[in-house]
Write a protein that holds these residues in place. Structure first.
Motif, PDB file in Angstrom:
ATOM      1  N   GLU A 139      44.283   1.659 -29.061  1.00  0.00           N
ATOM      2  CA  GLU A 139      43.433   2.349 -28.099  1.00  0.00           C
ATOM      3  C   GLU A 139      42.570   1.366 -27.318  1.00  0.00           C
ATOM      4  OE1 GLU A 139      43.468   5.510 -27.399  1.00  0.00           O
ATOM      5  OE2 GLU A 139      44.740   6.244 -29.038  1.00  0.00           O
ATOM      6  N   TYR A 140      42.396   1.665 -26.052  1.00  0.00           N
ATOM      7  CA  TYR A 140      41.488   0.896 -25.192  1.00  0.00           C
ATOM      8  C   TYR A 140      40.111   1.547 -25.202  1.00  0.00           C
ATOM      9  CZ  TYR A 140      39.170  -0.520 -20.849  1.00  0.00           C
ATOM     10  OH  TYR A 140      38.249  -0.964 -19.927  1.00  0.00           O
ATOM     11  N   ASN A 179      36.479   1.221 -23.114  1.00  0.00           N
ATOM     12  CA  ASN A 179      35.756   0.640 -21.988  1.00  0.00           C
ATOM     13  C   ASN A 179      34.378   0.181 -22.443  1.00  0.00           C
ATOM     14  OD1 ASN A 179      34.051   0.386 -19.616  1.00  0.00           O
ATOM     15  ND2 ASN A 179      35.726   1.342 -18.473  1.00  0.00           N
ATOM     16  N   GLY A 180      34.116  -1.131 -22.328  1.00  0.00           N
ATOM     17  CA  GLY A 180      32.841  -1.675 -22.783  1.00  0.00           C
ATOM     18  C   GLY A 180      31.638  -1.086 -22.083  1.00  0.00           C
ATOM     19  N   LEU A 181      31.796  -0.715 -20.807  1.00  0.00           N
ATOM     20  CA  LEU A 181      30.668  -0.140 -20.069  1.00  0.00           C
ATOM     21  C   LEU A 181      30.297   1.244 -20.582  1.00  0.00           C
ATOM     22  CD1 LEU A 181      31.304  -1.159 -16.356  1.00  0.00           C
ATOM     23  CD2 LEU A 181      29.607  -2.080 -17.936  1.00  0.00           C
ATOM     24  N   GLU A 182      31.248   1.926 -21.214  1.00  0.00           N
ATOM     25  CA  GLU A 182      30.924   3.221 -21.800  1.00  0.00           C
ATOM     26  C   GLU A 182      30.156   3.062 -23.112  1.00  0.00           C
ATOM     27  OE1 GLU A 182      34.503   5.444 -22.187  1.00  0.00           O
ATOM     28  OE2 GLU A 182      34.883   5.503 -20.016  1.00  0.00           O
ATOM     29  N   MET A 183      30.318   1.907 -23.755  1.00  0.00           N
ATOM     30  CA  MET A 183      29.596   1.647 -24.996  1.00  0.00           C
ATOM     31  C   MET A 183      28.181   1.127 -24.714  1.00  0.00           C
ATOM     32  SD  MET A 183      31.874   2.639 -27.134  1.00  0.00           S
ATOM     33  CE  MET A 183      32.416   3.778 -25.818  1.00  0.00           C
ATOM     34  N   MET A 184      28.032   0.294 -23.709  1.00  0.00           N
ATOM     35  CA  MET A 184      26.713  -0.118 -23.220  1.00  0.00           C
ATOM     36  C   MET A 184      26.886  -0.413 -21.741  1.00  0.00           C
ATOM     37  SD  MET A 184      24.057  -3.096 -24.513  1.00  0.00           S
ATOM     38  CE  MET A 184      24.405  -4.364 -23.281  1.00  0.00           C
ATOM     39  N   GLY A 185      26.570   0.586 -20.915  1.00  0.00           N
ATOM     40  CA  GLY A 185      26.969   0.513 -19.519  1.00  0.00           C
ATOM     41  C   GLY A 185      25.854   0.491 -18.511  1.00  0.00           C
ATOM     42  N   GLU A 186      26.199   0.841 -17.286  1.00  0.00           N
ATOM     43  CA  GLU A 186      25.316   0.637 -16.146  1.00  0.00           C
ATOM     44  C   GLU A 186      24.029   1.455 -16.213  1.00  0.00           C
ATOM     45  OE1 GLU A 186      28.644  -0.572 -12.823  1.00  0.00           O
ATOM     46  OE2 GLU A 186      28.103   1.532 -13.072  1.00  0.00           O
ATOM     47  N   LYS A 187      24.087   2.663 -16.787  1.00  0.00           N
ATOM     48  CA  LYS A 187      22.893   3.500 -16.817  1.00  0.00           C
ATOM     49  C   LYS A 187      21.837   2.959 -17.765  1.00  0.00           C
ATOM     50  CE  LYS A 187      25.087   7.831 -15.435  1.00  0.00           C
ATOM     51  NZ  LYS A 187      25.363   9.249 -15.786  1.00  0.00           N
ATOM     52  N   ASP A 188      22.273   2.398 -18.893  1.00  0.00           N
ATOM     53  CA  ASP A 188      21.313   1.914 -19.880  1.00  0.00           C
ATOM     54  C   ASP A 188      21.501   0.442 -20.219  1.00  0.00           C
ATOM     55  OD1 ASP A 188      23.682   1.969 -21.274  1.00  0.00           O
ATOM     56  OD2 ASP A 188      23.108   3.575 -22.624  1.00  0.00           O
ATOM     57  N   ALA A 217      26.808   0.283 -31.453  1.00  0.00           N
ATOM     58  CA  ALA A 217      27.293   0.754 -32.756  1.00  0.00           C
ATOM     59  C   ALA A 217      27.407   2.270 -32.790  1.00  0.00           C
ATOM     60  CB  ALA A 217      26.364   0.269 -33.859  1.00  0.00           C
ATOM     61  N   ARG A 218      26.393   2.945 -32.272  1.00  0.00           N
ATOM     62  CA  ARG A 218      26.409   4.415 -32.303  1.00  0.00           C
ATOM     63  C   ARG A 218      27.565   4.973 -31.472  1.00  0.00           C
ATOM     64  NH1 ARG A 218      23.996   7.597 -28.734  1.00  0.00           N
ATOM     65  NH2 ARG A 218      22.538   5.974 -28.082  1.00  0.00           N
ATOM     66  N   ARG A 219      27.765   4.429 -30.283  1.00  0.00           N
ATOM     67  CA  ARG A 219      28.828   4.939 -29.416  1.00  0.00           C
ATOM     68  C   ARG A 219      30.215   4.556 -29.930  1.00  0.00           C
ATOM     69  NH1 ARG A 219      25.803   3.968 -23.562  1.00  0.00           N
ATOM     70  NH2 ARG A 219      24.210   5.565 -23.910  1.00  0.00           N
ATOM     71  N   LEU A 220      30.344   3.364 -30.467  1.00  0.00           N
ATOM     72  CA  LEU A 220      31.619   2.995 -31.076  1.00  0.00           C
ATOM     73  C   LEU A 220      31.902   3.875 -32.283  1.00  0.00           C
ATOM     74  CD1 LEU A 220      31.683  -0.916 -30.951  1.00  0.00           C
ATOM     75  CD2 LEU A 220      33.288   0.637 -29.826  1.00  0.00           C
ATOM     76  N   GLY A 221      30.851   4.176 -33.049  1.00  0.00           N
ATOM     77  CA  GLY A 221      31.026   5.045 -34.199  1.00  0.00           C
ATOM     78  C   GLY A 221      31.574   6.400 -33.810  1.00  0.00           C
ATOM     79  N   GLU A 222      31.089   6.937 -32.678  1.00  0.00           N
ATOM     80  CA  GLU A 222      31.587   8.222 -32.189  1.00  0.00           C
ATOM     81  C   GLU A 222      33.038   8.092 -31.754  1.00  0.00           C
ATOM     82  OE1 GLU A 222      28.858   9.027 -29.056  1.00  0.00           O
ATOM     83  OE2 GLU A 222      27.202   9.604 -30.417  1.00  0.00           O
ATOM     84  N   ARG A 223      33.386   6.966 -31.152  1.00  0.00           N
ATOM     85  CA  ARG A 223      34.757   6.765 -30.646  1.00  0.00           C
ATOM     86  C   ARG A 223      35.743   6.471 -31.779  1.00  0.00           C
ATOM     87  NH1 ARG A 223      37.016   5.092 -25.707  1.00  0.00           N
ATOM     88  NH2 ARG A 223      39.262   5.326 -25.969  1.00  0.00           N
ATOM     89  N   LEU A 224      35.358   5.591 -32.689  1.00  0.00           N
ATOM     90  CA  LEU A 224      36.268   5.195 -33.761  1.00  0.00           C
ATOM     91  C   LEU A 224      36.375   6.241 -34.853  1.00  0.00           C
ATOM     92  CD1 LEU A 224      35.898   2.502 -32.242  1.00  0.00           C
ATOM     93  CD2 LEU A 224      35.890   1.359 -34.437  1.00  0.00           C
ATOM     94  N   GLY A 225      35.293   7.022 -34.999  1.00  0.00           N
ATOM     95  CA  GLY A 225      35.289   8.023 -36.070  1.00  0.00           C
ATOM     96  C   GLY A 225      36.204   9.172 -35.789  1.00  0.00           C
TER      97      GLY A 225
END
Length: 348
Positions: free
Chosen positions: A307-308, A310-319, A340-348
């Motif tokens: 799976e790909y 997107n790094g900007l979705e994990m820590m992106g332009e808004k924050d 970590a929190r966003r990756l946790g949601e994606r990987l979990g």
């Protein structure tokens, strides 16, 4: 991971004896692999990112001699050790403690782990998705930012049993950000926090400034049988060095090498998190992200469990801007936590 004098040395593959100090350097990879990496990685893979000394205390006190690798330039002459009990950060009486280039003795006094045991057995400790660690396991988290030597161990200890450790392992590879760059402590790095969220153990192969996807590293990761899932963070270390075509060739080969050996294990591949290249609207940031995305998409038809991300979705332009540290490249503690929190949601 290996055993040494009653300890389990997590994320350590080899001990290198120092004849002057009579202690042992901790290596995350075998020396035979280290010398085949790119020149910068040969140095930085010696940093003990994600390395832990694990044991169960059978005496009231344990004392461990540690020494920080000699420093140069702007590298600090001391790093901070943390002590965890199972999944819980130890109280202030046992950490953090400093490890210096002159050598330090880390004293750990046994505390009453009764509440920790109760919390762990209740199943209400966190939203962790795996069982995590037994409350009996003392974990000494070594400083992620430099090399470390292990010396004399005083006190009665035993290695943890497999049943006292998380049953699954996440392997991470990437730049200094995966390595832990600019996190205040090892426990604040996104890789450590992600493993906590998932309830798994973490094998950290982050390599500051030198995650060049070396074929030798790819082959070694592919040949390992001790991981259940992997996260590869690719691209940022070569943005000023390589053309998009070279990145495409190297990243594609690196990912393929690993997936061919582990078709059933889930592997996530992420690109760059928000950094100064994005703030300055450097077109290479967009180009390099597109390259990593393309590499994954072209291989996914052969390997469905690839799976790909997107790094900007994990820590992106808004924050992303407010989650950076002052160097404009590495996340702050807040940034590591967000990733970590966003990756946790994606990987979990």
């Amino acid at each position: 991971m290996m055993e040494y004098n009653g300890m389990l040395l997590h994320n350590v593959q080899e001990l290198i004896y120092d004849q002057e100090y009579h202690d042992y350097g901790l290596n995350r990879v075998p020396e035979s692999l280290r010398v085949r990496l790119n020149p910068k990685a040969q140095k930085n893979i010696r940093f003990v990112s994600g390395c832990e000394l694990r044991f169960v205390m059978e005496s009231d006190e344990v004392q461990i001699a540690l020494r920080r690798m000699p420093v140069s330039g702007s590298i600090l002459s001391q790093g901070m050790v943390q002590v965890y009990q199972g999944n819980f950060q130890g109280s202030y009486q046992i950490g953090p403690q400093a490890v210096t280039t002159e050598g330090s003795r880390i004293l750990i006094r046994k505390q009453d782990w009764g509440y920790v045991r109760q919390f762990t057995q209740s199943g209400k400790t966190t939203e962790r998705r795996g069982p995590g660690f037994s409350a009996e396991v003392t974990r000494v988290l070594l400083p992620y930012d430099w090399g470390c030597f292990l010396g004399e161990i005083q006190g009665k200890i035993r290695p943890p049993k497999p049943s006292e450790l998380p049953p699954k392992r996440l392997l991470v590879y990437g730049s200094s950000i995966t390595h832990g760059g600019n996190a205040s402590l090892m426990s604040q790095t996104y890789a450590f926090r992600l493993a906590e969220i998932l309830g798994v153990d973490c094998i950290n192969l982050g390599c500051a400034g030198s995650a060049w996807m070396d074929p030798a590293m790819g082959a070694w990761i592919a040949g390992r049988k001790d991981w259940d899932m992997a996260l590869l963070e690719l691209g940022v270390n070569v943005i000023g060095e390589w053309t998009p075509q070279r990145l495409y060739e190297r990243a594609g080969s690196f990912i393929r090498q690993i997936k061919e050996a582990h078709p059933e294990q889930p592997v996530w591949v992420t690109d760059m998190y928000y950094n100064h290249h994005d703030f300055c609207q450097d077109p290479r940031a967009f180009q390099f992200r597109e390259v990593i995305k393309t590499c994954v998409e072209e291989l996914k038809y052969r390997y469905p469990r690839l799976e790909y991300v997107n790094g900007l979705e994990m820590m992106g332009e808004k924050d992303g801007f407010c989650c950076l540290s002052s160097d404009g490249l590495h996340p702050s503690d807040l940034g590591h936590s967000v990733i970590a929190r966003r990756l946790g949601e994606r990987l979990g």
